[in-house]
Design a protein around this motif. Structure first.
Motif, PDB file in Angstrom:
ATOM      1  N   GLY A  52     -12.103 -77.533 -97.221  1.00 60.29           N
ATOM      2  CA  GLY A  52     -12.546 -78.406 -96.143  1.00 60.29           C
ATOM      3  C   GLY A  52     -11.541 -78.445 -95.014  1.00 60.29           C
ATOM      4  N   VAL A  53     -11.869 -79.227 -94.000  1.00 59.08           N
ATOM      5  CA  VAL A  53     -10.994 -79.412 -92.850  1.00 59.08           C
ATOM      6  C   VAL A  53      -9.903 -80.417 -93.209  1.00 59.08           C
ATOM      7  N   ASP A  54      -8.705 -80.187 -92.736  1.00 60.54           N
ATOM      8  CA  ASP A  54      -7.595 -81.117 -92.945  1.00 60.54           C
ATOM      9  C   ASP A  54      -7.964 -82.485 -92.359  1.00 60.54           C
ATOM     10  N   PRO A  55      -7.992 -83.553 -93.194  1.00 62.38           N
ATOM     11  CA  PRO A  55      -8.432 -84.872 -92.711  1.00 62.38           C
ATOM     12  C   PRO A  55      -7.339 -85.715 -92.079  1.00 62.38           C
ATOM     13  N   ARG A  56      -6.199 -85.135 -91.757  1.00 58.01           N
ATOM     14  CA  ARG A  56      -5.069 -85.954 -91.308  1.00 58.01           C
ATOM     15  C   ARG A  56      -5.316 -86.647 -89.977  1.00 58.01           C
ATOM     16  N   ASP A  57      -6.289 -86.167 -89.181  1.00 60.25           N
ATOM     17  CA  ASP A  57      -6.564 -86.788 -87.891  1.00 60.25           C
ATOM     18  C   ASP A  57      -7.647 -87.858 -87.981  1.00 60.25           C
ATOM     19  N   THR A  58      -8.169 -88.096 -89.174  1.00 62.32           N
ATOM     20  CA  THR A  58      -9.214 -89.095 -89.364  1.00 62.32           C
ATOM     21  C   THR A  58      -8.603 -90.341 -89.979  1.00 62.32           C
ATOM     22  N   PRO A  59      -8.608 -91.472 -89.270  1.00 59.74           N
ATOM     23  CA  PRO A  59      -7.866 -92.651 -89.722  1.00 59.74           C
ATOM     24  C   PRO A  59      -8.161 -93.072 -91.153  1.00 59.74           C
ATOM     25  N   ILE A  60      -9.409 -93.036 -91.584  1.00 58.14           N
ATOM     26  CA  ILE A  60      -9.746 -93.506 -92.927  1.00 58.14           C
ATOM     27  C   ILE A  60      -9.480 -92.418 -93.966  1.00 58.14           C
ATOM     28  N   MET A  61      -9.938 -91.213 -93.706  1.00 60.32           N
ATOM     29  CA  MET A  61      -9.836 -90.155 -94.712  1.00 60.32           C
ATOM     30  C   MET A  61      -8.408 -89.657 -94.916  1.00 60.32           C
ATOM     31  N   ARG A  62      -7.549 -89.834 -93.920  1.00 62.65           N
ATOM     32  CA  ARG A  62      -6.188 -89.339 -94.085  1.00 62.65           C
ATOM     33  C   ARG A  62      -5.425 -90.107 -95.164  1.00 62.65           C
ATOM     34  N   ARG A  63      -5.924 -91.292 -95.514  1.00 58.13           N
ATOM     35  CA  ARG A  63      -5.293 -92.058 -96.588  1.00 58.13           C
ATOM     36  C   ARG A  63      -5.432 -91.361 -97.936  1.00 58.13           C
ATOM     37  N   VAL A  64      -6.459 -90.531 -98.083  1.00 59.59           N
ATOM     38  CA  VAL A  64      -6.665 -89.795 -99.341  1.00 59.59           C
ATOM     39  C   VAL A  64      -6.486 -88.297 -99.104  1.00 59.59           C
ATOM     40  N   ARG A  65      -5.653 -87.953 -98.132  1.00 58.45           N
ATOM     41  CA  ARG A  65      -5.431 -86.548 -97.808  1.00 58.45           C
ATOM     42  C   ARG A  65      -4.928 -85.765 -99.011  1.00 58.45           C
ATOM     43  N   GLY A  66      -4.067 -86.384 -99.834  1.00 58.29           N
ATOM     44  CA  GLY A  66      -3.546 -85.687-101.006  1.00 58.29           C
ATOM     45  C   GLY A  66      -4.637 -85.300-101.983  1.00 58.29           C
ATOM     46  N   LYS A  67      -5.635 -86.157-102.138  1.00 53.75           N
ATOM     47  CA  LYS A  67      -6.746 -85.849-103.044  1.00 53.75           C
ATOM     48  C   LYS A  67      -7.568 -84.673-102.519  1.00 53.75           C
ATOM     49  N   PHE A  68      -7.812 -84.663-101.219  1.00 52.63           N
ATOM     50  CA  PHE A  68      -8.514 -83.544-100.603  1.00 52.63           C
ATOM     51  C   PHE A  68      -7.721 -82.254-100.807  1.00 52.63           C
ATOM     52  N   ALA A  69      -6.430 -82.303-100.526  1.00 59.28           N
ATOM     53  CA  ALA A  69      -5.586 -81.110-100.626  1.00 59.28           C
ATOM     54  C   ALA A  69      -5.559 -80.568-102.051  1.00 59.28           C
ATOM     55  N   THR A  70      -5.492 -81.458-103.036  1.00 59.91           N
ATOM     56  CA  THR A  70      -5.492 -81.026-104.438  1.00 59.91           C
ATOM     57  C   THR A  70      -6.769 -80.274-104.779  1.00 59.91           C
ATOM     58  N   PHE A  71      -7.895 -80.824-104.364  1.00 61.01           N
ATOM     59  CA  PHE A  71      -9.171 -80.174-104.658  1.00 61.01           C
ATOM     60  C   PHE A  71      -9.266 -78.815-103.971  1.00 61.01           C
ATOM     61  N   TYR A  72      -8.812 -78.734-102.730  1.00 63.02           N
ATOM     62  CA  TYR A  72      -8.907 -77.471-102.010  1.00 63.02           C
ATOM     63  C   TYR A  72      -7.950 -76.422-102.576  1.00 63.02           C
ATOM     64  N   LEU A  73      -6.803 -76.837-103.119  1.00 59.30           N
ATOM     65  CA  LEU A  73      -5.936 -75.884-103.816  1.00 59.30           C
ATOM     66  C   LEU A  73      -6.620 -75.354-105.069  1.00 59.30           C
ATOM     67  N   HIS A  74      -7.343 -76.221-105.766  1.00 60.21           N
ATOM     68  CA  HIS A  74      -8.128 -75.766-106.913  1.00 60.21           C
ATOM     69  C   HIS A  74      -9.152 -74.714-106.481  1.00 60.21           C
ATOM     70  N   ILE A  75      -9.807 -74.965-105.354  1.00 62.80           N
ATOM     71  CA  ILE A  75     -10.818 -74.020-104.871  1.00 62.80           C
ATOM     72  C   ILE A  75     -10.185 -72.665-104.577  1.00 62.80           C
ATOM     73  N   ARG A  76      -8.995 -72.682-103.995  1.00 57.62           N
ATOM     74  CA  ARG A  76      -8.289 -71.419-103.754  1.00 57.62           C
ATOM     75  C   ARG A  76      -8.041 -70.677-105.078  1.00 57.62           C
ATOM     76  N   SER A  77      -7.606 -71.407-106.089  1.00 58.12           N
ATOM     77  CA  SER A  77      -7.328 -70.789-107.385  1.00 58.12           C
ATOM     78  C   SER A  77      -8.601 -70.245-108.017  1.00 58.12           C
ATOM     79  N   ILE A  78      -9.689 -71.020-107.937  1.00 57.06           N
ATOM     80  CA  ILE A  78     -10.969 -70.581-108.493  1.00 57.06           C
ATOM     81  C   ILE A  78     -11.460 -69.333-107.771  1.00 57.06           C
ATOM     82  N   SER A  79     -11.281 -69.308-106.452  1.00 53.23           N
ATOM     83  CA  SER A  79     -11.685 -68.142-105.678  1.00 53.23           C
ATOM     84  C   SER A  79     -10.933 -66.890-106.140  1.00 53.23           C
TER      85      SER A  79
END
Length: 267
Positions: free
Chosen positions: A126-153
């Motif tokens: 997904g897109v890096d959520p750091r510029d979104t005031p609400i979603m950037r609070r859970v940026r680490g969770k997004f990043a973890t999932f996207y790293l998993h996707i890279r590994s699965i790919s």
């Protein structure tokens, strides 16, 4: 490779919200739930280079990863196309208590099933959520999932569309007023990125550089944020608290793998 068939699986991102059909400023009258989107744009280009090209789009807005795996993935497996796109999990990550590790295991099993058909599979960060005031609070969770996707790919030999690196998508001019779905410009950029990953030439570029924006008055920005909360965020939270989804009662816009000739099929 010249693809002869393509099945798109996912949620609102793949359904195409909020990219209106050609020649309109919104969904087609009488077809209020019909949008274009990056997947249709990719299918149009693939159809230009491959006569008899077929396309299905099973994506439905609001769907969670488990729902997509249960209902859409088996249909895609049964259709046995040359190419399958699979993007899911964004709606899950926005919910409190979601577990990116558990989600990754579910996604990996689905990818294994899709790849077992012999199809090329497109996965997405997904897109890096750091510029979104609400979603950037859970940026680490997004990043973890996207790293998993890279590994699965890597594990299953998929093609990865890395939206995290697409700087042009971090500009609000690529997004619709709800700040959750891309507009036409965003979908065009994603389509160009997908085609680049597939090695198919495109007239568009995903490396968009936006011109500088005028400084926005802080008070005007606060008014815009308050309006967004009233018109978009509050209704979204209300649906989640009541167990409802924006996709309840909606069917996929292209449920069958049929010949696709471009814009006329969605007007």
């Amino acid at each position: 490779m010249a693809y002869t068939s393509f099945v798109a699986v996912g949620d609102s991102f793949t359904e195409g919200l909020n990219d209106p059909p050609v020649g309109t400023t919104g969904p087609t009258p009488g077809q209020a739930d019909r949008f274009r989107g990056w997947a249709d744009r990719v299918a149009e280009r693939l159809g230009q280079v491959q006569p008899g090209f077929r396309y299905a789009n099973l994506a439905v807005r609001g769907k969670l990863l488990d729902q997509i795996v249960e209902h859409q993935v088996p249909l895609a497996v049964e259709m046995r196309p040359d190419l399958i796109s699979f993007c899911a999990g964004g709606n899950d990550l926005l919910r409190p208590g979601s577990d990116p590790d558990r989600m990754a295991k579910k996604l990996a099993g689905a990818v294994r099933d899709l790849r077992s058909t012999g199809a090329d599979v497109l996965l997405f960060t997904g897109v890096d959520p750091r510029d979104t005031p609400i979603m950037r609070r859970v940026r680490g969770k997004f990043a973890t999932f996207y790293l998993h996707i890279r590994s699965i790919s890597d594990l299953y030999g998929c093609r990865l569309v890395d939206q995290w690196s697409m700087q042009g998508l971090r500009d609000w001019r690529a997004w619709s007023d709800d700040r959750l779905h891309m507009n036409e410009h965003g979908h065009r950029m994603v389509a160009a990125k997908v085609l680049d990953v597939l090695g198919v030439p495109s007239e568009d570029s995903w490396r968009t550089v936006w011109p500088p924006r005028e400084n926005v008055d802080a008070r005007a920005k606060r008014r815009e944020d308050a309006q967004w909360v009233r018109e978009h965020l509050a209704p979204w939270i209300g649906r989640r608290l009541s167990g409802r989804s924006s996709g309840d009662g909606l069917d996929p816009k292209r449920p069958d793998l049929t010949p696709f000739v471009g814009d006329s099929s969605i007007l």
